[in-house]
Scaffold this motif. Structure first.
Motif, PDB file in Angstrom:
ATOM      1  N   GLY A 165      -0.910   2.857  -6.706  1.00 55.71           N
ATOM      2  CA  GLY A 165      -0.416   1.763  -5.889  1.00 55.71           C
ATOM      3  C   GLY A 165       0.996   1.304  -6.211  1.00 55.71           C
ATOM      4  O   GLY A 165       1.490   0.334  -5.631  1.00 55.71           O
ATOM      5  N   ARG A 166       1.683   2.010  -7.117  1.00 57.82           N
ATOM      6  CA  ARG A 166       3.035   1.596  -7.513  1.00 57.82           C
ATOM      7  C   ARG A 166       4.072   2.192  -6.565  1.00 57.82           C
ATOM      8  O   ARG A 166       3.918   3.283  -6.060  1.00 57.82           O
ATOM      9  N   GLY A 167       5.160   1.440  -6.361  1.00 59.55           N
ATOM     10  CA  GLY A 167       6.258   1.927  -5.538  1.00 59.55           C
ATOM     11  C   GLY A 167       5.937   2.003  -4.062  1.00 59.55           C
ATOM     12  O   GLY A 167       6.493   2.842  -3.347  1.00 59.55           O
ATOM     13  N   MET A 168       5.056   1.133  -3.575  1.00 64.16           N
ATOM     14  CA  MET A 168       4.675   1.121  -2.160  1.00 64.16           C
ATOM     15  C   MET A 168       5.019  -0.235  -1.547  1.00 64.16           C
ATOM     16  O   MET A 168       4.782  -1.272  -2.139  1.00 64.16           O
ATOM     17  N   ARG A 169       5.590  -0.202  -0.321  1.00 61.24           N
ATOM     18  CA  ARG A 169       5.922  -1.441   0.365  1.00 61.24           C
ATOM     19  C   ARG A 169       5.589  -1.322   1.861  1.00 61.24           C
ATOM     20  O   ARG A 169       5.986  -0.344   2.516  1.00 61.24           O
ATOM     21  N   LEU A 170       4.875  -2.310   2.373  1.00 55.03           N
ATOM     22  CA  LEU A 170       4.594  -2.380   3.794  1.00 55.03           C
ATOM     23  C   LEU A 170       5.784  -3.033   4.486  1.00 55.03           C
ATOM     24  O   LEU A 170       6.242  -4.097   4.077  1.00 55.03           O
ATOM     25  N   PHE A 181      12.893  -1.337   0.702  1.00 57.91           N
ATOM     26  CA  PHE A 181      13.376  -0.049   0.200  1.00 57.91           C
ATOM     27  C   PHE A 181      13.933  -0.206  -1.212  1.00 57.91           C
ATOM     28  O   PHE A 181      13.620   0.576  -2.116  1.00 57.91           O
ATOM     29  N   SER A 182      14.722  -1.250  -1.426  1.00 54.78           N
ATOM     30  CA  SER A 182      15.340  -1.483  -2.736  1.00 54.78           C
ATOM     31  C   SER A 182      14.297  -1.794  -3.803  1.00 54.78           C
ATOM     32  O   SER A 182      14.364  -1.266  -4.920  1.00 54.78           O
ATOM     33  N   SER A 183      13.331  -2.654  -3.473  1.00 53.58           N
ATOM     34  CA  SER A 183      12.326  -3.037  -4.472  1.00 53.58           C
ATOM     35  C   SER A 183      11.384  -1.882  -4.787  1.00 53.58           C
ATOM     36  O   SER A 183      10.976  -1.691  -5.941  1.00 53.58           O
TER      37      SER A 183
END
Length: 271
Positions: A165-170, A181-183
């Motif tokens: 679940g790391r490095g995922m953004r909705l 994208f940056s986070s």
């Protein structure tokens, strides 16, 4: 059979491996950061070596320190568990180059399946349908915007080296894309020492169903499915089998596609 295995992981993952090794009469070596000094995997292993401070990149992702720990404890093999370095082809090569068996897939397979964006391409070439998204790793947020507009929002920005679940953004709209994208890039770099990202169309109200496999040189078998849809922050909380939403027809098709794909790419081991 190995006499001693170093486990390059922590927590419940390491405990599972320790238990299996002890049942087989194999000694284990735990590695730990200073934050995990009193963790259960350290307590239950036969030996334990501190490999650095709490940040993952300075401990559980620090390959030289893990190799050094294996050398000073005279381990025969290194088991990466899952997450951290489990899908790192370079780590697999380094283990072998230093005389340690790597308990996991060969580097060629890791390169084709461990990297998520490359895995999408591998699946396409194997005739397996994939969720619409980018063709590979995104160069920048401008390229991410192009694919997001193509597949339409909402989309998911994902770490190519990701897991757990790391490095995922909705991302629900264009105005959210740049910050997401940056986070995601920063979290991916910190968690996996790799900030490559790709993009997929976000599937609303999905079921997350996995097929378990065991593959040898001449035969691949499935061990049925597990439904991992109950999640928090994209991390699984409950795994249920059989899945309550699959009928016999879909289940059979899912198993056949999985076994055929795994055989075609030459995967070996558990997956």
């Amino acid at each position: 059979m190995y006499k001693k295995i170093l486990i390059a992981n922590r927590g419940e993952i390491a405990l599972r491996i320790i238990r299996a090794c002890h049942e087989l009469g194999i000694k284990t070596v735990a590695v730990y950061s200073t934050a995990d000094e009193f963790s259960l995997h350290v307590k239950f292993s036969d030996e334990a070596v501190c490999i650095g401070p709490p940040p993952s990149k300075e401990s559980y992702l620090n390959i030289p320190r893990i190799i050094a720990a294996a050398e000073i404890t005279h381990a025969d093999a290194i088991h990466p568990g899952y997450g951290f370095l489990a899908e790192n082809a370079e780590f697999s090569n380094i283990c072998e180059d230093n005389g340690f068996s790597f308990i996991g897939p060969k580097p060629k397979i890791i390169n084709s399946m461990g990297d998520k964006s490359e895995a999408r391409n591998t699946m396409r070439s194997s005739g397996v349908p994939v969720i619409p998204g980018s063709d590979g790793v995104l160069k920048d947020v401008t390229e991410a915007s192009k694919f997001a507009k193509k597949v339409r929002y909402p989309v998911m920005v994902k770490a190519s080296a990701g897991g757990g679940g790391r490095g995922m953004r909705l991302v629900k709209s264009q105005k959210e894309l740049e910050s997401a994208f940056s986070s995601a890039k920063a979290e991916s770099k910190n968690a996996f020492n790799n900030d490559d990202l790709y993009l997929e169309k976000f599937v609303e109200n999905p079921r997350h169903i996995e097929v378990q496999i065991l593959a040898g040189k001449n035969r691949t078998v499935h061990l049925h499915e597990r439904d991992c849809s109950v999640q928090r922050r994209y991390q699984k909380l409950i795994e249920e089998t059989p899945s309550p939403v699959l009928n016999d027809e879909i289940r059979k098709d899912l198993f056949e596609k999985t076994v055929n794909m795994v055989s075609k790419i030459g995967y070996e081991g558990a997956g």
